[in-house]
Enzyme design. Structure first.
Site, PDB file in Angstrom:
ATOM      1  N   GLU A 114     -21.734 -34.594   9.434  1.00  0.00           N
ATOM      2  CA  GLU A 114     -22.751 -33.555   9.261  1.00  0.00           C
ATOM      3  C   GLU A 114     -23.835 -34.019   8.288  1.00  0.00           C
ATOM      4  O   GLU A 114     -23.544 -34.645   7.267  1.00  0.00           O
ATOM      5  CB  GLU A 114     -22.073 -32.289   8.720  1.00  0.00           C
ATOM      6  CG  GLU A 114     -23.007 -31.142   8.417  1.00  0.00           C
ATOM      7  CD  GLU A 114     -22.292 -29.952   7.789  1.00  0.00           C
ATOM      8  OE1 GLU A 114     -22.914 -28.886   7.705  1.00  0.00           O
ATOM      9  OE2 GLU A 114     -21.109 -30.098   7.384  1.00  0.00           O
ATOM     10  N   LYS A 172     -27.098 -25.481  13.333  1.00  0.00           N
ATOM     11  CA  LYS A 172     -25.865 -24.803  12.917  1.00  0.00           C
ATOM     12  C   LYS A 172     -26.051 -23.290  12.930  1.00  0.00           C
ATOM     13  O   LYS A 172     -26.940 -22.753  12.265  1.00  0.00           O
ATOM     14  CB  LYS A 172     -25.483 -25.293  11.515  1.00  0.00           C
ATOM     15  CG  LYS A 172     -24.102 -24.883  11.032  1.00  0.00           C
ATOM     16  CD  LYS A 172     -23.826 -25.556   9.695  1.00  0.00           C
ATOM     17  CE  LYS A 172     -22.423 -25.293   9.182  1.00  0.00           C
ATOM     18  NZ  LYS A 172     -22.179 -26.010   7.901  1.00  0.00           N
ATOM     19  N   CYS A 191     -19.385 -28.377  11.522  1.00  0.00           N
ATOM     20  CA  CYS A 191     -18.526 -27.988  10.405  1.00  0.00           C
ATOM     21  C   CYS A 191     -17.993 -26.558  10.521  1.00  0.00           C
ATOM     22  O   CYS A 191     -17.162 -26.281  11.376  1.00  0.00           O
ATOM     23  CB  CYS A 191     -19.287 -28.212   9.094  1.00  0.00           C
ATOM     24  SG  CYS A 191     -18.224 -28.292   7.615  1.00  0.00           S
TER      25      CYS A 191
END
Length: 274
Positions: free
Chosen positions: A40, A108, A140
């Site tokens: 990430e 995200k 994540c």
């Protein structure tokens, strides 16, 4: 499909250093590698506040253009994360870069609490067909929410790739989550985490993994830097769904506008009230 999991340490806010390590990994990958996956925000590292404005780049900025040149030279694809700036907003983004260009961008959608003062959440899930396989991206904390991978499965994903920046003490959470997301959607899941120390005393947990559609672990890394290639047996997709198919058997569909684009991308928009 051969995927190299590139679990590395990085430097927060040092794009030049992180890019150099990325380019070296691309240059030294095996000749039959299809795809390399990095952690990430690997290019920029984890930054916030005033520093974020200094390191964030647009989607077609110089760093990703340099990366694209390396991808074309080796005829491979890369998934990795970076801090993106677009129209004055910052996003925690990951991209699938192929020799043809940026095939897929994902912002995200579920931000970790400490990110919410700096980043805006993404508003859609996306998959794309690449080398005959439909691929989707998550980042994540996304994988701790079952709806995220189900959204990609609803868009036909066969492989979900997770760029990860998970830190102590939460390593076991993502180990459980990645296996569950693969098994409950009957697809492959590949997660690549960072290792080593970060800013503000963070220690990244490593533990990068590849999981098959039955939820079985194909590879699991430790806490040190490692590069490991897994070969996905795509016949396992059909085998996992032979006796029962969760997507066909479910009685609840995720809401949101679903679109298919001429280039093969499929998108599911998150409604304004969600």
């Amino acid at each position: 499909m051969k995927i190299e999991l590139v679990q590395l340490a990085g430097r927060d806010g040092d794009t030049a250093y992180n890019l150099s390590r990325t380019l070296n990994a691309i240059a030294t990958c095996a000749g039959d590698t299809d795809l390399l996956v990095f952690p990430e925000t690997y290019l920029s590292g984890f930054v916030g506040g005033a520093q974020l404005a200094q390191v964030a780049e647009p989607l077609h900025g110089t760093t990703l253009q340099t990366l694209l040149q390396a991808v074309r030279q080796r005829d491979v694809a890369v998934v990795l994360g970076f801090a993106e700036v677009h129209q004055g907003r910052f996003y925690n983004s990951s991209v699938l870069v192929t020799p043809e260009g940026i095939a897929l961008q994902y912002r995200k959608t579920h931000l970790w609490p400490s990110e919410r003062s700096d980043f805006s959440p993404g508003d859609r899930f996306t998959t794309v067909l690449w080398r005959g396989v439909r691929v989707g991206l998550l980042i994540c904390y996304d994988i701790e929410l079952p709806e995220t991978s189900r959204a990609l499965a609803q868009l036909g994903a066969e492989v979900v790739i997770v760029t990860n920046g998970n830190m102590d003490p939460y390593g076991p959470v993502h180990r459980t989550a990645i296996m569950a997301r693969a098994q409950e959607n009957q697809l492959f899941a590949v997660m690549v985490n960072r290792v080593g120390a970060g800013d503000d005393g963070l220690v990244f947990a490593g533990g990068s993994m590849a999981v098959d559609p039955f939820g079985r672990v194909l590879f699991e890394a430790g806490r040190d830097e490692v590069r490991h290639v897994v070969e996905l047996d795509l016949d396992q997709l059909k085998a996992a769904r032979r006796d029962y198919d969760y997507l066909k058997d479910r009685r609840l569909m995720l809401s949101g506008e679903q679109t298919e684009h001429p280039d093969g991308r499929r998108e599911l928009l998150i409604g304004a009230s969600q």
